[in-house]
Scaffold this motif. Structure first.
Motif, mmCIF file in Angstrom:
data_model
loop_
_atom_site.group_PDB
_atom_site.id
_atom_site.type_symbol
_atom_site.label_atom_id
_atom_site.label_comp_id
_atom_site.label_asym_id
_atom_site.label_seq_id
_atom_site.Cartn_x
_atom_site.Cartn_y
_atom_site.Cartn_z
ATOM 1 N N PRO A 231 7.992 7.611 0.281
ATOM 2 C CA PRO A 231 7.311 6.900 -0.912
ATOM 3 C C PRO A 231 8.438 6.182 -1.581
ATOM 4 O O PRO A 231 9.687 6.756 -1.590
ATOM 5 N N GLY A 232 8.174 5.123 -1.991
ATOM 6 C CA GLY A 232 9.251 4.068 -2.714
ATOM 7 C C GLY A 232 9.309 4.693 -4.214
ATOM 8 O O GLY A 232 8.550 5.617 -4.722
ATOM 9 N N PRO A 233 10.450 4.119 -5.019
ATOM 10 C CA PRO A 233 10.487 4.685 -6.502
ATOM 11 C C PRO A 233 9.206 4.307 -7.230
ATOM 12 O O PRO A 233 8.326 3.264 -6.810
ATOM 13 N N ALA A 234 9.008 4.920 -7.898
ATOM 14 C CA ALA A 234 7.716 4.590 -9.040
ATOM 15 C C ALA A 234 7.839 3.483 -9.505
ATOM 16 O O ALA A 234 8.989 2.751 -10.131
ATOM 17 N N ARG A 235 6.797 2.599 -9.600
ATOM 18 C CA ARG A 235 6.487 1.385 -10.190
ATOM 19 C C ARG A 235 6.406 1.185 -11.685
ATOM 20 O O ARG A 235 5.826 2.265 -12.256
ATOM 21 N N ALA A 236 6.932 0.033 -12.180
ATOM 22 C CA ALA A 236 6.586 0.070 -13.675
ATOM 23 C C ALA A 236 5.120 -0.101 -13.836
ATOM 24 O O ALA A 236 4.275 -0.386 -13.142
ATOM 25 N N VAL A 237 4.625 0.081 -14.957
ATOM 26 C CA VAL A 237 3.382 -0.037 -15.622
ATOM 27 C C VAL A 237 3.160 -1.480 -15.311
ATOM 28 O O VAL A 237 3.808 -2.442 -15.915
ATOM 29 N N ALA A 238 1.957 -1.673 -14.539
ATOM 30 C CA ALA A 238 1.553 -2.963 -14.051
ATOM 31 C C ALA A 238 0.524 -3.853 -15.374
ATOM 32 O O ALA A 238 -0.225 -2.790 -15.893
ATOM 33 N N THR A 239 0.998 -4.712 -15.678
ATOM 34 C CA THR A 239 0.423 -5.664 -16.675
ATOM 35 C C THR A 239 -0.082 -6.843 -15.857
ATOM 36 O O THR A 239 0.649 -7.576 -15.306
ATOM 37 N N GLY A 240 -1.630 -7.119 -16.171
ATOM 38 C CA GLY A 240 -1.986 -8.383 -15.591
ATOM 39 C C GLY A 240 -2.247 -8.004 -13.986
ATOM 40 O O GLY A 240 -2.118 -7.111 -13.508
ATOM 41 N N SER A 241 -2.726 -9.401 -13.471
ATOM 42 C CA SER A 241 -3.191 -9.070 -12.041
ATOM 43 C C SER A 241 -1.984 -8.951 -11.331
ATOM 44 O O SER A 241 -0.657 -9.340 -11.568
ATOM 45 N N SER B 263 0.625 -1.205 -0.075
ATOM 46 C CA SER B 263 0.080 -0.133 0.003
ATOM 47 C C SER B 263 0.935 1.150 -0.056
ATOM 48 O O SER B 263 1.913 1.607 0.901
ATOM 49 N N GLU B 264 0.800 2.056 -0.948
ATOM 50 C CA GLU B 264 1.305 3.256 -0.929
ATOM 51 C C GLU B 264 0.925 4.352 0.107
ATOM 52 O O GLU B 264 1.602 5.113 0.724
ATOM 53 N N ARG B 265 -0.309 4.242 0.281
ATOM 54 C CA ARG B 265 -0.962 5.026 1.415
ATOM 55 C C ARG B 265 -0.424 4.832 2.706
ATOM 56 O O ARG B 265 -0.241 5.780 3.515
ATOM 57 N N PHE B 266 -0.102 3.486 3.251
ATOM 58 C CA PHE B 266 0.054 3.207 4.352
ATOM 59 C C PHE B 266 1.552 2.769 4.686
ATOM 60 O O PHE B 266 2.086 2.523 5.793
ATOM 61 N N GLY B 267 2.119 2.890 3.457
ATOM 62 C CA GLY B 267 3.595 2.376 3.562
ATOM 63 C C GLY B 267 3.965 1.153 2.871
ATOM 64 O O GLY B 267 3.277 0.069 3.246
#
Length: 590
Positions: A199-209, A75-79
């Motif tokens: 906040p952590g580094p930006a995530r790659a664009v997610a594909t799939g579940s 969770s980005e909101r809670f860490g």
């Protein structure tokens, strides 16, 4: 009053990670010391207690599998890490409290299962804490923080061990479950909840579940770790070193608490012994790391590992001298009188052992970092630590069995000798130079073929061992434990090997991945009667026994076949596989 965010300052970060590691040590001390002592007073045998403590460490041997889950499901909101730490600590408290009403030792099996789940959450917590440390600690803080974290773990084991035993003499043992759960929740409320994780580094664009993403990350983990383990002599030696016992281990496991109860130490005295061993271990842990930085890791670790066997041999001699060989029930009216000198020997041996073990722990992690590929440090180092926990688990199991079969002196002798085996591997553990390129060479495929062949031969040895098992007498249960380690290692090899070989592995690699879970399930052979007893059918039992015989044979045949593959997929363009007859490059094997 608003509680401070400890991650905001250097001293706060050191305090936070010290306290977080305290919560990791509390359950381990509770199981290995407090519960083990309680069970021995209830006349539970050393073998059952050894299996209980060994199963408690099993989740830590597979904590590498939780890494992708922690990374993806966050969770980005809670860490990203904070939310996992909060959730796992709450579940650790819940699972622990659920055991309060169990009737021991009659419900020891259910108690063990629940605490196994409890410690699975503990292993998940450890992954999240380490990930938070990697992303939060500054470069100039990591050395001190590492020492503080290990010291915190020892302090936690002291709280869960000696603290619980001291408290139990006042409140009774069932009430101590609330004390342990309260300690976990106190750290959650006072340390973790006020944290504000960056906040952590930006995530790659997610594909799939998210589940599919976790699966892809686990596959990448398997490939990277497999290549890193076999990429250099040091890394390959580290694999063997991690699987071997970290020196003699008997005086840090259930054997010591079993013996303390048998020699007449009450809970306060056992707690006092655990208190001082924890203090010794924590202090010498910091000293060991300090000395290794200045005198050399391999040199100092050689001395520490060798010295760990000395107090074990000393206690073995004392027990033999006074005729204390086989386990004796603490409630046996005819039990012999305990010489005061024997109790003194237990104290001396345990305290000396705690000092040498602390020195070893302060150095071992650093030497494993030396042989770890920086490009995949998180995956490879975590896997090394997981394998070391597997070594603790199987050591506890075989020692519990051996005590009842051989007695204390012989078990201590075997433990002291096997603890020296790691010395033979130390010369391989040379730190390599040249960045990530220095951690790979062209011998990787040859190592993969050799490992596949070796595991295949060991799996096939299960068939003649099973046929003549009755002739092994007292050694039978110990050999059975070693085969369990072989089966788990083979399963990991087959699963990771399929990912590395890819399409080049063909149907052979696919068959290996299919048989791997069945190899892990071979551990259930100890409980075959209970598992198939519901069927009340001789035919079902015959099928189950046949499967137990054939699964390792099929796996062994697949592993031997994989030992003939080229394994060229392991190599990058920088290290193409040499042609037949050509010498291997030597620049990275120095």
């Amino acid at each position: 009053m608003r509680l401070p965010n400890l991650l905001a300052t250097k001293n706060g970060r050191l305090t936070a990670f010290f306290l977080l590691y305290v919560t990791e040590g509390i359950p381990l001390g509770f199981a290995a010391t407090a519960v083990a002592t309680r069970l021995r007073r209830m006349d539970v045998g050393p073998a059952e207690i050894g299996a209980f403590v060994g199963s408690f460490y099993l989740p830590w041997a597979f904590k590498w599998a939780f890494g992708p889950l922690v990374d993806v499901f966050s969770s980005e909101r809670f860490g990203r890490r904070r939310s996992w730490i909060i959730g796992t600590q709450v579940m650790m408290a819940v699972t622990l409290l659920s055991t309060v009403m169990l009737d021991l030792p009659q419900q020891l099996g259910l108690f063990t299962i629940i605490l196994l789940v409890h410690n699975t959450f503990g292993a998940m917590q450890d992954v999240a804490i380490d990930a938070l440390a990697c992303s939060t600690l500054q470069d100039n803080e990591r050395g001190v923080a590492s020492g503080m974290m290990f010291a915190g773990a020892y302090m936690g084991m002291m709280v869960g061990g000696s603290g619980v035993l001291m408290l139990s003499t006042v409140t009774g043992f069932p009430s101590t479950f609330f004390f342990v759960a309260g300690c976990l929740l106190a750290v959650t409320a006072l340390v973790v909840l006020p944290m504000k994780e960056a906040p952590g580094p930006a995530r790659a664009v997610a594909t799939g579940s998210r589940l599919a993403r976790a699966g892809r990350e686990m596959q990448t983990f398997a490939v990277d770790t497999f290549r890193s383990f076999l990429g250099s002599p040091g890394a390959f030696g580290g694999l063997l070193f991690a699987l071997l016992p970290a020196g003699a281990m008997s005086l840090s496991l259930a054997l010591q608490s079993n013996l303390a109860v048998e020699l007449g130490l009450d809970d306060d005295k056992v707690a006092l012994l655990n208190f001082w061993t924890s203090i010794f271990s924590a202090g010498f842990c910091v000293l060991g790391g300090y000395l290794s930085d200045r005198l050399g890791r391999r040199r100092t670790l050689f001395v520490y590992l060798a010295c760990m066997s000395l107090p074990v041999f000393y206690l073995m001699h004392a027990l033999s001298q006074y005729g204390w060989v086989m386990p004796v029930s603490a409630s046996d009216a005819s039990r012999p009188a305990v010489p005061a000198a024997l109790i003194t020997a237990l104290w001396v041996a345990t305290l000396l052992y705690a000092a040498f073990q602390g020195l070893m722990y302060g150095t071992r992690s650093a030497i494993m970092m030396d042989v770890t590929n920086p490009a995949v440090a998180a995956t490879q180092f975590t896997a090394y630590m997981a394998l070391m926990n597997l070594a603790i688990s199987y050591s506890s199991m075989w020692q519990g069995i051996a005590i009842e079969v051989w007695g204390y002196p012989t078990t201590l002798l075997v433990d002291g000798v096997t603890g020296l085996l790691g010395l033979l591997v130390l010369p391989w553990l040379k730190p390599l130079q040249g960045g990530s390129a220095g951690y790979t060479d062209a011998r990787g495929p040859a190592r993969a073929r050799a490992l596949a062949t070796g595991l295949g031969v060991l799996c096939l040895a299960w068939l003649p061992y099973s046929y003549w098992s009755s002739s092994f007498g007292a050694a039978k249960p110990i050999l059975g434990t070693l085969f369990t380690v072989v089966f788990i290692g083979s399963a990991v090899f087959l699963l990771a090997g399929k990912s590395v070989l890819g399409n080049a592995g063909g149907s052979l690699a696919r068959w290996g991945a299919w048989i791997a879970p069945w190899l892990v399930a071979m551990y259930a052979r100890y409980y075959l009667g209970a598992l198939v007893g519901w069927a009340e059918s001789d035919a079902v039992m015959a099928v189950a026994q046949t499967a137990v015989m054939l699964v390792p044979v099929v796996a062994g045949a697949i592993l031997l076949a994989l030992g003939t593959q080229s394994w060229h997929n392991m190599l990058s363009a920088e290290h193409p596989e040499p042609v037949a007859g050509s010498p291997y490059p030597t620049k990275s094997t120095a």
